[in-house]
Design a protein around this motif. Structure first.
Motif, PDB file in Angstrom:
ATOM      1  N   PHE A   1       0.856  -1.194   0.000  1.00  0.00           N
ATOM      2  CA  PHE A   1       0.000   0.000   0.000  1.00  0.00           C
ATOM      3  C   PHE A   1       0.882   1.230   0.000  1.00  0.00           C
ATOM      4  O   PHE A   1       1.997   1.179   0.513  1.00  0.00           O
ATOM      5  CB  PHE A   1      -0.899  -0.007   1.248  1.00  0.00           C
ATOM      6  N   PRO A   2       0.477   2.363  -0.571  1.00  0.00           N
ATOM      7  CA  PRO A   2      -0.862   2.609  -1.105  1.00  0.00           C
ATOM      8  C   PRO A   2      -1.096   2.084  -2.537  1.00  0.00           C
ATOM      9  O   PRO A   2      -2.233   2.056  -2.996  1.00  0.00           O
ATOM     10  CB  PRO A   2      -0.974   4.139  -1.085  1.00  0.00           C
ATOM     11  N   GLU A   3      -0.026   1.594  -3.213  1.00  0.00           N
ATOM     12  CA  GLU A   3      -0.170   1.199  -4.626  1.00  0.00           C
ATOM     13  C   GLU A   3      -1.351   0.245  -4.867  1.00  0.00           C
ATOM     14  O   GLU A   3      -2.142   0.432  -5.791  1.00  0.00           O
ATOM     15  CB  GLU A   3       1.117   0.519  -5.149  1.00  0.00           C
ATOM     16  N   ASP A   4      -1.468  -0.797  -4.018  1.00  0.00           N
ATOM     17  CA  ASP A   4      -2.463  -1.844  -4.280  1.00  0.00           C
ATOM     18  C   ASP A   4      -3.908  -1.404  -4.029  1.00  0.00           C
ATOM     19  O   ASP A   4      -4.840  -2.158  -4.321  1.00  0.00           O
ATOM     20  CB  ASP A   4      -2.149  -3.093  -3.443  1.00  0.00           C
ATOM     21  N   PHE A   5      -4.089  -0.193  -3.491  1.00  0.00           N
ATOM     22  CA  PHE A   5      -5.472   0.277  -3.311  1.00  0.00           C
ATOM     23  C   PHE A   5      -6.213   0.333  -4.644  1.00  0.00           C
ATOM     24  O   PHE A   5      -7.411   0.137  -4.711  1.00  0.00           O
ATOM     25  CB  PHE A   5      -5.486   1.670  -2.663  1.00  0.00           C
ATOM     26  N   ARG A   6      -5.466   0.604  -5.705  1.00  0.00           N
ATOM     27  CA  ARG A   6      -6.076   0.676  -7.045  1.00  0.00           C
ATOM     28  C   ARG A   6      -6.846  -0.614  -7.358  1.00  0.00           C
ATOM     29  O   ARG A   6      -7.937  -0.575  -7.911  1.00  0.00           O
ATOM     30  CB  ARG A   6      -4.974   0.916  -8.088  1.00  0.00           C
ATOM     31  N   LYS A   7      -6.268  -1.775  -6.946  1.00  0.00           N
ATOM     32  CA  LYS A   7      -6.913  -3.078  -7.225  1.00  0.00           C
ATOM     33  C   LYS A   7      -8.125  -3.317  -6.333  1.00  0.00           C
ATOM     34  O   LYS A   7      -9.050  -4.008  -6.694  1.00  0.00           O
ATOM     35  CB  LYS A   7      -5.933  -4.226  -6.917  1.00  0.00           C
ATOM     36  N   LEU A   8      -8.077  -2.774  -5.115  1.00  0.00           N
ATOM     37  CA  LEU A   8      -9.044  -3.184  -4.091  1.00  0.00           C
ATOM     38  C   LEU A   8     -10.238  -2.247  -3.917  1.00  0.00           C
ATOM     39  O   LEU A   8     -11.259  -2.640  -3.387  1.00  0.00           O
ATOM     40  CB  LEU A   8      -8.341  -3.302  -2.725  1.00  0.00           C
ATOM     41  N   LEU A   9     -10.080  -0.980  -4.368  1.00  0.00           N
ATOM     42  CA  LEU A   9     -11.114   0.003  -4.038  1.00  0.00           C
ATOM     43  C   LEU A   9     -12.058   0.251  -5.201  1.00  0.00           C
ATOM     44  O   LEU A   9     -11.623   0.239  -6.362  1.00  0.00           O
ATOM     45  CB  LEU A   9     -10.458   1.340  -3.678  1.00  0.00           C
ATOM     46  N   PRO A  10     -13.334   0.536  -4.911  1.00  0.00           N
ATOM     47  CA  PRO A  10     -14.220   1.046  -5.968  1.00  0.00           C
ATOM     48  C   PRO A  10     -13.628   2.347  -6.517  1.00  0.00           C
ATOM     49  O   PRO A  10     -12.953   3.087  -5.776  1.00  0.00           O
ATOM     50  CB  PRO A  10     -15.535   1.338  -5.225  1.00  0.00           C
ATOM     51  N   LYS A  11     -13.918   2.638  -7.801  1.00  0.00           N
ATOM     52  CA  LYS A  11     -13.257   3.765  -8.473  1.00  0.00           C
ATOM     53  C   LYS A  11     -13.424   5.076  -7.698  1.00  0.00           C
ATOM     54  O   LYS A  11     -12.474   5.842  -7.508  1.00  0.00           O
ATOM     55  CB  LYS A  11     -13.834   3.900  -9.886  1.00  0.00           C
ATOM     56  N   GLU A  12     -14.676   5.344  -7.228  1.00  0.00           N
ATOM     57  CA  GLU A  12     -14.890   6.665  -6.605  1.00  0.00           C
ATOM     58  C   GLU A  12     -14.081   6.815  -5.307  1.00  0.00           C
ATOM     59  O   GLU A  12     -13.595   7.904  -4.986  1.00  0.00           O
ATOM     60  CB  GLU A  12     -16.385   6.932  -6.349  1.00  0.00           C
ATOM     61  N   ASP A  13     -13.883   5.711  -4.559  1.00  0.00           N
ATOM     62  CA  ASP A  13     -13.085   5.797  -3.329  1.00  0.00           C
ATOM     63  C   ASP A  13     -11.607   5.976  -3.658  1.00  0.00           C
ATOM     64  O   ASP A  13     -10.889   6.695  -2.966  1.00  0.00           O
ATOM     65  CB  ASP A  13     -13.296   4.548  -2.467  1.00  0.00           C
ATOM     66  N   PHE A  14     -11.176   5.322  -4.740  1.00  0.00           N
ATOM     67  CA  PHE A  14      -9.775   5.489  -5.137  1.00  0.00           C
ATOM     68  C   PHE A  14      -9.521   6.938  -5.568  1.00  0.00           C
ATOM     69  O   PHE A  14      -8.512   7.543  -5.207  1.00  0.00           O
ATOM     70  CB  PHE A  14      -9.421   4.508  -6.262  1.00  0.00           C
ATOM     71  N   LEU A  15     -10.512   7.531  -6.303  1.00  0.00           N
ATOM     72  CA  LEU A  15     -10.359   8.933  -6.720  1.00  0.00           C
ATOM     73  C   LEU A  15     -10.349   9.854  -5.496  1.00  0.00           C
ATOM     74  O   LEU A  15      -9.599  10.829  -5.431  1.00  0.00           O
ATOM     75  CB  LEU A  15     -11.489   9.328  -7.678  1.00  0.00           C
ATOM     76  N   GLY A  16     -11.182   9.512  -4.483  1.00  0.00           N
ATOM     77  CA  GLY A  16     -11.196  10.293  -3.231  1.00  0.00           C
ATOM     78  C   GLY A  16      -9.825  10.267  -2.563  1.00  0.00           C
ATOM     79  O   GLY A  16      -9.334  11.290  -2.083  1.00  0.00           O
ATOM     80  N   LEU A  17      -9.197   9.089  -2.589  1.00  0.00           N
ATOM     81  CA  LEU A  17      -7.865   8.946  -1.987  1.00  0.00           C
ATOM     82  C   LEU A  17      -6.829   9.793  -2.748  1.00  0.00           C
ATOM     83  O   LEU A  17      -6.003  10.483  -2.148  1.00  0.00           O
ATOM     84  CB  LEU A  17      -7.465   7.462  -1.998  1.00  0.00           C
ATOM     85  N   LEU A  18      -6.914   9.759  -4.087  1.00  0.00           N
ATOM     86  CA  LEU A  18      -5.970  10.549  -4.897  1.00  0.00           C
ATOM     87  C   LEU A  18      -6.147  12.046  -4.625  1.00  0.00           C
ATOM     88  O   LEU A  18      -5.181  12.801  -4.506  1.00  0.00           O
ATOM     89  CB  LEU A  18      -6.184  10.275  -6.389  1.00  0.00           C
ATOM     90  N   LYS A  19      -7.426  12.465  -4.497  1.00  0.00           N
ATOM     91  CA  LYS A  19      -7.705  13.879  -4.217  1.00  0.00           C
ATOM     92  C   LYS A  19      -7.091  14.268  -2.859  1.00  0.00           C
ATOM     93  O   LYS A  19      -6.457  15.313  -2.717  1.00  0.00           O
ATOM     94  CB  LYS A  19      -9.228  14.088  -4.202  1.00  0.00           C
ATOM     95  N   LEU A  20      -7.263  13.386  -1.886  1.00  0.00           N
ATOM     96  CA  LEU A  20      -6.708  13.632  -0.552  1.00  0.00           C
ATOM     97  C   LEU A  20      -5.180  13.796  -0.639  1.00  0.00           C
ATOM     98  O   LEU A  20      -4.615  14.742  -0.097  1.00  0.00           O
ATOM     99  CB  LEU A  20      -7.079  12.467   0.360  1.00  0.00           C
ATOM    100  N   ILE A  21      -4.540  12.885  -1.376  1.00  0.00           N
ATOM    101  CA  ILE A  21      -3.067  12.938  -1.470  1.00  0.00           C
ATOM    102  C   ILE A  21      -2.638  14.244  -2.136  1.00  0.00           C
ATOM    103  O   ILE A  21      -1.748  14.947  -1.663  1.00  0.00           O
ATOM    104  CB  ILE A  21      -2.517  11.704  -2.245  1.00  0.00           C
ATOM    105  N   SER A  22      -3.345  14.606  -3.225  1.00  0.00           N
ATOM    106  CA  SER A  22      -2.968  15.815  -3.964  1.00  0.00           C
ATOM    107  C   SER A  22      -3.197  17.065  -3.093  1.00  0.00           C
ATOM    108  O   SER A  22      -2.333  17.930  -2.997  1.00  0.00           O
ATOM    109  CB  SER A  22      -3.777  15.837  -5.256  1.00  0.00           C
ATOM    110  N   GLU A  23      -4.344  17.147  -2.405  1.00  0.00           N
ATOM    111  CA  GLU A  23      -4.624  18.352  -1.606  1.00  0.00           C
ATOM    112  C   GLU A  23      -3.709  18.447  -0.386  1.00  0.00           C
ATOM    113  O   GLU A  23      -3.290  19.524   0.004  1.00  0.00           O
ATOM    114  CB  GLU A  23      -6.102  18.367  -1.175  1.00  0.00           C
ATOM    115  N   THR A  24      -3.410  17.286   0.197  1.00  0.00           N
ATOM    116  CA  THR A  24      -2.565  17.289   1.398  1.00  0.00           C
ATOM    117  C   THR A  24      -1.184  17.843   1.093  1.00  0.00           C
ATOM    118  O   THR A  24      -0.609  18.594   1.874  1.00  0.00           O
ATOM    119  CB  THR A  24      -2.424  15.848   1.939  1.00  0.00           C
ATOM    120  N   SER A  25      -0.665  17.488  -0.085  1.00  0.00           N
ATOM    121  CA  SER A  25       0.696  17.929  -0.416  1.00  0.00           C
ATOM    122  C   SER A  25       0.766  19.446  -0.608  1.00  0.00           C
ATOM    123  O   SER A  25       1.835  20.030  -0.571  1.00  0.00           O
ATOM    124  CB  SER A  25       1.203  17.201  -1.666  1.00  0.00           C
TER     125      SER A  25
END
Ligand SMILES: Cc1cc2nc3c(=O)[nH]c(=O)nc-3n(C[C@H](O)[C@H](O)[C@H](O)COP(=O)(O)OP(=O)(O)OC[C@H]3O[C@@H](n4cnc5c(N)ncnc54)[C@H](O)[C@@H]3O)c2cc1C
Length: 463
Positions: free
Chosen positions: A101-125
């Motif tokens: 993780f976090p790489e394997d989240f792509r395989k395990l998460l529904p698309k909208e949750d994965f996009l939420g995670l990406l948004k979180l990572i981008s905004e946090t930085s």
């Protein structure tokens, strides 16, 4: 003339670091540690050729963070041989499979949750002022991006590893400071010789700069006269005078026992009484006949509503499968175990009273969980040592806390307890005051801040 310019009480990371920083500024320094060994929560012992940490450690930022900065400032850079974890050297164990993780989240998460995670990572930085988030808890902040249980479980585990409290109590500002600096430096590591190498290097720094380190001696009292520090009384009967005393012994212990409540006003005492420590831990040190894992760290967790999970633990339920943080020191440095053997260290956070009520079950379920993560563990076991929350409290105080005063929404960042106490010449250092960061980083950062405050004060007086 006083006996010493500086007396430091306690030889944990914070105490040894501040001792070395001030000794290297030509201040005559004495450090007194009650145990026969230094290091406090960051200590290592030897058994049958294995070098075993009393706690369970991996270190954030290593030479790039405050642990390294202390060494740079005392002229001892490169003293520690850090082994840094590579991008492929850690695994997450979830439902009998290993993930990255976090790489394997792509395989395990529904698309909208994965996009939420990406948004979180981008905004946090992009966050500039993390202090604005100091009083918001991680669970509420995370809910703005996703309510997915797997992501919440993952953040709950990371908060547990960083701060040893549940994520619904952790300060988001503190969490983001730690996460972003760790990502920037990509340097989780472990020192050759075990965690003791760090406080040992700092203690060597004290001696190298002319200071003294006294172990196996307890400070019984900090002597105050006319609201000023005068020195310390030891259990050996000795009394050493000093106008500056720095305590690494825990803020509650320092105020209530080493000094005494009569020296403080009511509002300050109320603040001290309201401070909360981080949770304690159960740790299992496992000596194996042969290697069972190629990784430097394995984290085992379950995906269920984490707040509910923690609340059910508080009600007395012992989880069938217990979350575990498992650094494997001999995969960082082969010298941590005899040739051909492997040393694993496993830790889980559990409140002291909760563990005490159901000790056997916690240990039984822990061993079953570890067997599941590393099949063949019991057949290859040479021995295992267990350190309980009660052991942590007996050895180092602070109510058995893993970290010190916890990094909650009320006690992190701008709300951290102050390093300067309201008595002239009295300071706190370590996991109980000032600083920010993960475990030992927090304690080392506190020492860096403490040395700045004291050196500035001394400069003002002598100018
Ligand atoms: C199980 C466990 C796992 C951990 N995992 C990690 C990890 O992976 N990464 C990480 O960075 N950190 C981790 N930590 C946390 C880290 O070890 C601590 O945050 C850090 O070492 C605390 O340093 P400190 O300066 O606050 O001092 P402490 O370690 O609290 O030391 C205080 C010292 O003061 C001494 N003392 C107290 N009273 C007196 C007195 N009256 N006279 C003389 N001496 C006195 C004590 O004996 C002790 O040695 C872990 C800790 C534990 C227990």
């Amino acid at each position: 003339m006083t006996d010493y310019d500086i007396v430091v009480i306690g030889g944990g990371i914070g105490g040894t670091a501040i001792g070395a920083l001030l000794a290297s500024n030509q201040l005559k320094t004495l450090l007194v540690e009650k145990n026969k060994f230094i290091g406090g929560r960051c200590s290592t012992y030897e058994k049958e050729g294995f070098k075993v940490d009393l706690g369970v450690h991996s270190f954030a930022r290593c030479q790039h963070g405050p642990l390294g900065e202390v060494l740079n400032k005392i002229g001892m850079q490169n003293t520690i041989d850090w082994s840094i974890i590579g991008s492929d050297e850690a695994r997450w164990h979830l439902e009998s499979k290993l993930y990255q993780f976090p790489e394997d989240f792509r395989k395990l998460l529904p698309k909208e949750d994965f996009l939420g995670l990406l948004k979180l990572i981008s905004e946090t930085s992009k966050i500039k002022n993390t202090n604005e988030l100091d009083t918001i808890n991680v669970k509420s902040w995370l809910n703005q991006y996703t309510t997915n249980t797997l992501i919440h479980s993952y953040f709950y585990i990371i908060c547990g590893l960083y701060f040893v409290i549940p994520y619904h109590a952790v300060s988001t500002g503190e969490f983001i400071r730690c996460l972003t600096t760790l990502n920037k430096h990509q340097s989780v590591g472990y020192p050759k010789g075990g965690c003791i190498s760090i406080p040992s290097a700092y203690a060597d720094g004290i001696r190298k700069h002319g200071g003294s380190v006294k172990t196996g001696t307890t400070v019984e009292e900090i002597v105050i006269e006319n609201d000023e520090v005068k020195g310390v009384k030891l259990d050996s009967g000795e009394f050493f005078t000093s106008n500056i005393v720095i305590s690494n012994a825990g803020i509650k212990e320092t105020v209530n026992t080493l000094i005494g409540r009569k020296y403080f006003d009511k509002s300050f005492l109320k603040e001290i009484d309201n401070l909360k420590y981080s949770v304690s831990a159960l740790t299992i040190k496992i000596a194996l006949k042969k290697p069972l894992s190629p990784y430097k760290i394995v984290v085992s967790f379950t995906s269920e509503d984490p707040e509910k999970k923690f609340k059910s633990i508080l009600k007395g339920k012992v989880p069938d499968e217990i979350d575990y943080f498992i650094p494997i020191p001999s995969n960082y440095h082969s010298s941590m175990a005899p040739e051909g053997c492997q040393l694993m260290t496993a830790g889980t956070f559990v409140p002291k009273e909760i563990f005490e009520k159901n000790k056997e079950k916690w240990i039984e379920n822990s061993m079953n969980t570890l067997e599941k993560v590393f099949p063949g563990l019991s057949n290859n076991l040479l021995w295992c040592d267990i350190t309980t929350p009660h052991d942590i409290e007996t050895m180092w105080g602070k109510e058995g806390s893993v970290i010190g005063i916890s990094q909650t929404t009320e006690q992190a960042g701008i709300n951290r307890p102050s390093i300067s106490l309201p008595i002239e010449g009295l300071y706190m250092v370590g996991g109980d005051a000032g600083g920010w960061g993960i475990g030992t980083e927090l304690a080392a950062q506190s020492a860096l801040e403490c040395s700045e405050i004291i050196l500035k004060k001394i400069k003002e007086i002598t100018m």
